[in-house]
Design a protein around this motif. Structure first.
Motif, PDB file in Angstrom:
ATOM      1  N   GLY A   1       0.868  -1.219  -0.085  1.00 44.65           N
ATOM      2  CA  GLY A   1      -0.063  -0.047   0.027  1.00 44.65           C
ATOM      3  C   GLY A   1       0.808   1.276   0.016  1.00 44.65           C
ATOM      4  O   GLY A   1       0.398   2.637  -0.196  1.00 44.65           O
TER       5      GLY A   1
ATOM      6  N   THR B   1       2.723  -4.039  -3.452  1.00 42.69           N
ATOM      7  CA  THR B   1       1.870  -5.034  -3.066  1.00 42.69           C
ATOM      8  C   THR B   1       2.086  -6.412  -3.022  1.00 42.69           C
ATOM      9  O   THR B   1       3.538  -6.743  -3.444  1.00 42.69           O
ATOM     10  CB  THR B   1       0.595  -4.962  -4.288  1.00 42.69           C
ATOM     11  OG1 THR B   1      -0.295  -5.905  -3.967  1.00 42.69           O
ATOM     12  CG2 THR B   1       1.323  -5.524  -5.516  1.00 42.69           C
TER      13      THR B   1
ATOM     14  N   THR C   1      -4.598  -7.838  -6.491  1.00 47.07           N
ATOM     15  CA  THR C   1      -4.889  -6.415  -6.508  1.00 47.07           C
ATOM     16  C   THR C   1      -5.544  -6.077  -7.643  1.00 47.07           C
ATOM     17  O   THR C   1      -6.358  -5.232  -7.693  1.00 47.07           O
ATOM     18  CB  THR C   1      -3.515  -5.547  -6.416  1.00 47.07           C
ATOM     19  OG1 THR C   1      -2.742  -5.826  -5.226  1.00 47.07           O
ATOM     20  CG2 THR C   1      -3.610  -4.066  -6.579  1.00 47.07           C
TER      21      THR C   1
ATOM     22  N   ARG D   1      -9.136  -6.870  -7.098  1.00 48.60           N
ATOM     23  CA  ARG D   1     -10.080  -5.769  -6.379  1.00 48.60           C
ATOM     24  C   ARG D   1      -9.970  -4.652  -7.113  1.00 48.60           C
ATOM     25  O   ARG D   1     -11.031  -3.916  -7.132  1.00 48.60           O
ATOM     26  CB  ARG D   1      -8.778  -5.333  -5.096  1.00 48.60           C
ATOM     27  CG  ARG D   1      -8.931  -6.476  -3.991  1.00 48.60           C
ATOM     28  CD  ARG D   1      -8.586  -5.734  -2.637  1.00 48.60           C
ATOM     29  NE  ARG D   1      -7.049  -5.251  -2.964  1.00 48.60           N
ATOM     30  CZ  ARG D   1      -6.013  -6.060  -2.696  1.00 48.60           C
ATOM     31  NH1 ARG D   1      -6.136  -7.448  -2.504  1.00 48.60           N
ATOM     32  NH2 ARG D   1      -4.780  -5.530  -2.664  1.00 48.60           N
TER      33      ARG D   1
ATOM     34  N   VAL E   1       1.455  -1.082  -9.883  1.00 49.17           N
ATOM     35  CA  VAL E   1       1.792  -1.755  -8.534  1.00 49.17           C
ATOM     36  C   VAL E   1       3.002  -2.596  -8.990  1.00 49.17           C
ATOM     37  O   VAL E   1       3.266  -2.958  -9.838  1.00 49.17           O
ATOM     38  CB  VAL E   1       0.608  -2.701  -8.045  1.00 49.17           C
ATOM     39  CG1 VAL E   1      -0.773  -1.806  -7.628  1.00 49.17           C
ATOM     40  CG2 VAL E   1       0.210  -3.762  -9.067  1.00 49.17           C
TER      41      VAL E   1
ATOM     42  N   GLN F   1       5.104  -5.873  -7.025  1.00 58.00           N
ATOM     43  CA  GLN F   1       5.226  -6.957  -6.199  1.00 58.00           C
ATOM     44  C   GLN F   1       6.744  -7.605  -6.250  1.00 58.00           C
ATOM     45  O   GLN F   1       7.129  -7.898  -7.046  1.00 58.00           O
ATOM     46  CB  GLN F   1       4.423  -8.213  -6.664  1.00 58.00           C
ATOM     47  CG  GLN F   1       4.559  -9.440  -5.709  1.00 58.00           C
ATOM     48  CD  GLN F   1       3.646 -10.636  -6.007  1.00 58.00           C
ATOM     49  OE1 GLN F   1       2.622 -10.484  -6.850  1.00 58.00           O
ATOM     50  NE2 GLN F   1       4.006 -11.761  -5.774  1.00 58.00           N
TER      51      GLN F   1
ATOM     52  N   VAL G   1      -9.186  -0.607  -3.006  1.00 56.29           N
ATOM     53  CA  VAL G   1      -8.095  -1.242  -3.598  1.00 56.29           C
ATOM     54  C   VAL G   1      -6.908  -1.714  -2.746  1.00 56.29           C
ATOM     55  O   VAL G   1      -6.204  -2.959  -2.542  1.00 56.29           O
ATOM     56  CB  VAL G   1      -7.689  -0.637  -4.931  1.00 56.29           C
ATOM     57  CG1 VAL G   1      -6.368  -1.437  -5.542  1.00 56.29           C
ATOM     58  CG2 VAL G   1      -8.662  -0.703  -6.059  1.00 56.29           C
ATOM     59  N   PHE G   2      -6.606  -0.685  -1.875  1.00 57.45           N
ATOM     60  CA  PHE G   2      -5.196  -0.599  -0.951  1.00 57.45           C
ATOM     61  C   PHE G   2      -5.732  -0.518   0.391  1.00 57.45           C
ATOM     62  O   PHE G   2      -4.812  -0.628   1.139  1.00 57.45           O
ATOM     63  CB  PHE G   2      -4.569   0.532  -1.329  1.00 57.45           C
ATOM     64  CG  PHE G   2      -3.706   0.459  -2.747  1.00 57.45           C
ATOM     65  CD1 PHE G   2      -3.198  -0.704  -3.250  1.00 57.45           C
ATOM     66  CD2 PHE G   2      -3.997   1.290  -4.033  1.00 57.45           C
ATOM     67  CE1 PHE G   2      -2.269  -0.796  -4.479  1.00 57.45           C
ATOM     68  CE2 PHE G   2      -3.377   1.209  -5.104  1.00 57.45           C
ATOM     69  CZ  PHE G   2      -2.691   0.300  -5.216  1.00 57.45           C
TER      70      PHE G   2
END
Length: 258
Positions: free
Chosen positions: A10, A79, A85, A88, A122, A124, A160-161
């Motif tokens: 986030g 994330t 994500t 979402r 985002v 990861q 979302v976050f």
């Protein structure tokens, strides 16, 4: 914390520049921030590189990948699960622009468009955790959503976050801080009428500088256009420029290191 080795989910963790002329951008940012570019040798990297400042990775740079896309500084939010994500985002009324894709062993990225029309990415993390230096001169220090629809944006990004919006009234306007675990991690402001008609909702990036006036003057001498001249704000004096390739960014001389 200025030196970073990880980011919690986030939290904005990386920025990169999509440029129509990567070499010209490398030269410009090297001049105003003292950055050095490390470009990937592998053709599969698509001409992507990373800016390094004081030996630490601070941002990325690469060519514009889609026809008609504008030059822009892109914002990446950390994330733990890019695929989750993406789900979402869809459920919150956003859209997936680039499906989650693995980038070598560095990590997994995805690009989305929010319910208010803003684009964001985002990250990861794999081997690449994100920016290794933040909140210091020569690194990014803040990300701000400039939106035409604050209500839609608040609904979307909260879903979302899990961000918590913290609105504050100041000078006749509402400024919203986004919180993660009660820590301010980004901001949001409604787009003012001063923006050109048709300007879409977008994420803006602020870079810390040691001397705002000198940096603004240097940027102008190298072909940048001043969009907002130096002015005061609670965190410090700031200005906004359009770099010679057409990407907007803000510069701020922080009163305190965040």
């Amino acid at each position: 914390m200025s030196v970073r080795s990880s980011y919690e989910a986030g939290v904005p963790c990386w920025v990169d520049l999509s440029s129509p002329d990567v070499q010209a951008s490398v030269t410009f940012y090297g001049e105003i921030f003292g950055w050095r570019a490390e470009m990937a040798d592998d053709p599969a990297a698509g001409g992507y590189g990373q800016f390094v400042h004081d030996g630490k990775k601070v941002a990325g740079v690469g060519p514009i990948m889609g026809e008609g896309m504008p030059p822009v500084w892109n914002v990446y939010v950390a994330t733990d699960d890019a695929a989750a994500t993406a789900d979402r985002v869809k459920n919150a009324g956003g859209s997936v622009v680039v499906e989650p894709m693995r980038i070598f062993d560095e990590g997994t990225m995805a690009v989305f468009q929010g319910g208010d029309g803003s684009f964001f990415s985002v990250w990861q993390a794999g081997n690449h955790q994100g920016a290794e230096l933040v909140n210091e001169p020569g690194s990014f220090c803040w990300n701000e959503l400039v939106t035409r629809d604050p209500q839609a944006a608040a609904r979307f990004y909260t879903t979302v976050f899990g961000w918590t919006p913290k609105p504050t009234e100041m000078d006749g306007m509402t400024y919203t801080e986004w919180l993660v675990d009660d820590k301010s991690i980004a901001g949001m402001i409604e787009m003012s009428p001063n923006y050109p008609e048709g300007t879409p909702s977008h994420w803006a990036t602020y870079f810390a500088v040691a001397d705002l006036d000198a940096t603004m003057a240097r940027a102008q001498s190298l072909g940048a256009t001043v969009l907002i001249d130096s002015m005061d704000s609670p965190p410090g004096r700031f200005g906004m420029i359009l770099d010679p390739q057409g990407a907007a960014l803000s510069l701020i001389q922080l009163t305190e290191t965040a």
